[in-house]
Design a protein around this motif. Structure first.
Motif: not given
Length: 285
Positions: A224-226, A152, A65, A148, A144
């Motif tokens: 990047n899980c954003m 993520g 993240l 996440i 998120l």
């Protein structure tokens, strides 16, 4: 071995929580357990990931993240606008087929009053909705909680064990599975749909598999899980609008929200394209 333990713990905690609350609501029908399940659904994955990481001794930087999405502005544009455009196209397809379009946006149904907006120009209305959903940062940050946990944290452990091609499918299926209690209890779909709640549950599994592939692809691509959270937030904002522009004001098996088969048609096409691309990239590497 540590990754296997973490995966089992993560899935076990979430499945026990979601199906446990779902069963309690189905038995007692008080509304309390449904409210807990619905309101806690977004926070549960990240909380579970934190607990599992603590138990298994995972590294602090294991969530893939970063909030610095401006460093890859092309991917931000892709994630912020593509899902909204596809959903708008899907809504157009559904309304063209069903003639369920009302020409009025029932905003009051969302904010709790009688306000409605006449849609004089559907194209302009769609563009405004697309832009609003793209910049609705609070909702994207809220998502998120799910991203996440699923993309993520869990996805990377599944990739390590199964490889990317299998991992994105397994991840999407398991993500869909934990949605089943909510859908069984009436979330997202009309209880009047033919074959409900089972038909609603089957469609929601397809939704989660479709979006899961897309979200997993951008997460694997960017590490990047954003970016997946941005897409998830966009889907949740614009995805709730079409039903309030319909005559029936009901979300059926075909649409108008992107949980219907016609309305998610363009999302399915993109998911297939991205999955084929992922398979080719995995083979090349």
């Amino acid at each position: 071995m540590k990754n296997d333990r973490a995966t089992v713990l993560y899935l076990g905690i979430i499945l026990i929580f979601t199906f446990g609350l779902g069963m309690l609501e189905a038995i007692f029908q008080t509304g309390l357990f449904y409210d807990i399940l619905q309101k806690g659904f977004t926070a549960l994955p990240v909380l579970t990931a934190l607990v599992v990481r603590r138990i298994t001794g995972g590294e602090k930087g294991s969530f893939k993240l970063s909030l610095k999405v401006w460093k890859n502005w092309k991917m931000w544009l892709f994630c912020a606008f593509l899902p909204a455009i596809l959903i708008a196209l899907g809504a157009w397809l559904y309304f063209a087929y069903s003639e369920d379009y009302s020409g009025v946006f029932e905003l009051g149904k969302i904010i709790g009053n009688d306000m409605s907006i006449e849609i004089s120009n559907p194209l302009v209305f769609a563009i405004v909705c697309i832009v609003i959903s793209a910049v609705c940062i609070p909702v994207q940050l809220l998502e998120l909680g799910e991203e996440i946990g699923w993309r993520g944290y869990l996805l990377w452990r599944q990739v390590e064990k199964y490889g990317a091609k299998k991992a994105v499918l397994i991840n999407g299926f398991e993500w869909g599975l934990v949605h089943m209690p909510l859908i069984y209890l009436g979330f997202n779909y009309s209880s009047e749909n033919p074959g409900a709640p089972w038909s609603n549950m089957a469609l929601m599994m397809l939704v989660c598999m479709t979006l899961g592939i897309i979200f997993s692809y951008v997460t694997l691509k960017t590490k990047n899980c954003m970016y997946a959270a941005i897409m998830h937030g966009v889907v949740n904002v614009i995805g709730e609008i079409p039903v309030f522009c319909s005559i029936s004001l009901k979300n059926g098996l075909l649409g108008p929200n992107p949980t219907g088969l016609l309305s998610m048609a363009f999302l399915i096409i993109v998911a297939i394209v991205l999955y084929i691309r992922l398979c080719k990239e995995s083979k090349a590497s």
